[in-house]
Design a protein around this motif. Structure first.
Motif, short mmCIF file in Angstrom:
data_model
loop_
_atom_site.label_atom_id
_atom_site.label_comp_id
_atom_site.label_asym_id
_atom_site.label_seq_id
_atom_site.Cartn_x
_atom_site.Cartn_y
_atom_site.Cartn_z
N LEU A 172 44.73 44.46 41.34
CA LEU A 172 45.36 44.11 40.08
C LEU A 172 44.77 44.86 38.90
N ALA A 173 43.48 45.18 38.94
CA ALA A 173 42.81 45.86 37.84
C ALA A 173 41.59 46.58 38.38
N PRO A 175 42.61 24.57 34.73
CA PRO A 175 42.96 25.89 34.17
C PRO A 175 41.73 26.62 33.62
N LEU A 176 41.72 27.91 33.82
CA LEU A 176 40.65 28.75 33.25
C LEU A 176 40.98 29.21 31.84
N SER A 177 42.21 28.96 31.40
CA SER A 177 42.67 29.40 30.07
C SER A 177 42.55 30.91 29.89
N SER A 178 42.83 31.63 30.96
CA SER A 178 42.83 33.08 30.90
C SER A 178 43.77 33.64 31.95
N THR A 179 44.32 34.80 31.65
CA THR A 179 45.16 35.51 32.60
C THR A 179 44.29 36.39 33.49
N VAL A 180 44.92 37.02 34.46
CA VAL A 180 44.18 37.93 35.34
C VAL A 180 43.51 39.05 34.54
N VAL A 181 44.26 39.65 33.62
CA VAL A 181 43.71 40.75 32.83
C VAL A 181 42.52 40.28 31.99
N PRO A 227 44.68 28.07 48.48
CA PRO A 227 45.66 28.63 47.54
C PRO A 227 45.45 30.14 47.41
N THR A 228 46.34 30.79 46.70
CA THR A 228 46.17 32.22 46.44
C THR A 228 44.84 32.45 45.73
N LEU A 229 44.02 33.30 46.31
CA LEU A 229 42.70 33.57 45.75
C LEU A 229 42.69 34.91 45.03
N VAL A 230 42.22 34.90 43.81
CA VAL A 230 42.00 36.14 43.05
C VAL A 230 40.49 36.38 43.04
N TYR A 231 40.08 37.53 43.52
CA TYR A 231 38.66 37.81 43.61
C TYR A 231 38.31 39.10 42.87
N GLN A 232 37.06 39.19 42.49
CA GLN A 232 36.57 40.39 41.82
C GLN A 232 35.22 40.79 42.38
N VAL A 233 35.02 42.07 42.54
CA VAL A 233 33.71 42.59 42.93
C VAL A 233 33.32 43.71 41.97
N VAL A 234 32.03 43.84 41.75
CA VAL A 234 31.47 45.03 41.13
C VAL A 234 30.71 45.74 42.25
N TRP A 235 31.17 46.95 42.56
CA TRP A 235 30.70 47.68 43.74
C TRP A 235 30.07 48.99 43.30
N GLU A 236 28.88 49.27 43.85
CA GLU A 236 28.16 50.49 43.49
C GLU A 236 28.45 51.58 44.51
N GLY A 266 49.21 40.83 36.29
CA GLY A 266 48.18 40.81 35.25
C GLY A 266 48.31 39.65 34.30
N THR A 267 49.53 39.14 34.11
CA THR A 267 49.76 38.03 33.18
C THR A 267 49.68 36.66 33.83
N THR A 268 49.39 36.62 35.14
CA THR A 268 49.33 35.35 35.86
C THR A 268 48.17 34.49 35.35
N ALA A 269 48.43 33.20 35.13
CA ALA A 269 47.38 32.26 34.71
C ALA A 269 46.48 31.91 35.89
N LEU A 270 45.20 31.73 35.61
CA LEU A 270 44.23 31.46 36.66
C LEU A 270 43.62 30.07 36.51
#
Length: 244
Positions: free
Chosen positions: A78-79, A230-236, A116-125, A146-150
């Motif tokens: 997604l980003a 709600p996290l009060s934030s979108t994916v972006v 549920p649908t999982l949105v994940y993030q990694v910082v990879w070196e 990108g505009t999906t609420a999390l």
């Protein structure tokens, strides 16, 4: 002391020019011409003329372009941010996995849960191929944009910010296109505990006891939307919250 390296044109200019500036002294030039060092103190007007004749202005006109080639990425990205410094090259990747069934081990019992649908993030070196950070959130739809609420991850071992609390995270070494399997499913495969779980902390369901919550998710074939916080934030927006 600040030092600025410059190369200048013209017969009166040396092979190289070094500008030295200190808080309490006039700017000083070190000119190297044919291997001989010359020193000269210059005023502001002369300094500006030297800068105008140098390659600095020419370089500022050039497009500052650096190409970073990524041979492969995880599915459903997604980003993506590339973080480059003099000592490392890192990539912050946010992607998602549609809702799925997966066994979860807690206190010697296996629960067959519908995640549920999982949105994940990694910082990879890139140099070490290590996963430096991992985060998790939840979306309501199987297709995420990108505009999906999390929403907060409703189970245990994830902080409200989404940061994964897992000792195996920093031991994860893999290719970038394998982070979903190694980070996300590596985390889910680890025997569960109730750390960071609680009503109002990770979820809004009426179940304060973790086994009771897991039993309810198993019986409901998923996590009810009203149980999510709600996290009060979108994916972006969430993507930009990683720590450098």
């Amino acid at each position: 002391m600040n030092t600025l390296q410059m190369h200048v044109h013209g017969d009166a200019c040396g092979d190289s020019l070094t500008l030295r500036m200190t808080p309490k002294a006039m700017p000083q030039l070190e000119i190297v011409e044919n291997g001989v060092h010359h020193y000269k103190t210059v005023g502001i007007q002369e300094l500006l003329k030297l800068l105008d004749r140098s390659l600095i202005l020419e370089q500022l006109k050039q497009v500052d372009l650096r190409r970073t080639r990524l041979t492969s990425l995880p599915e459903r990205v997604l980003a993506l941010d590339t973080l480059e410094s003099s000592s490392s090259l890192r990539h912050a990747v946010t992607a998602y996995v549609p809702s799925f069934d997966y066994p979860t081990l807690y206190q010697e019992r296996v629960y067959c849960l519908r995640y549920p649908t999982l949105v994940y993030q990694v910082v990879w070196e890139e140099t070490t191929q290590r996963v430096l950070q991992g985060r998790l959130a939840v979306a309501l739809d199987d297709t995420v944009r990108g505009t999906t609420a999390l929403y907060r991850y409703p189970f245990s071992n994830v902080y409200p910010s989404g940061a994964v609390c897992w000792s195996g995270l920093h031991e994860t070494t893999c290719a970038l296109d394998d982070v979903q399997e190694k980070m996300l499913f590596g985390f889910l495969q680890t025997p569960n505990n109730r750390d960071l779980f609680g009503v109002g902390h990770s979820q809004n369901s009426p179940y304060r006891d973790y086994p009771a919550f897991l039993e309810a998710v198993e019986a409901e074939h998923g996590v009810r939307s009203e149980w999510l916080i709600p996290l009060s934030s979108t994916v972006v927006e969430w993507h930009g919250q990683y720590r450098v």
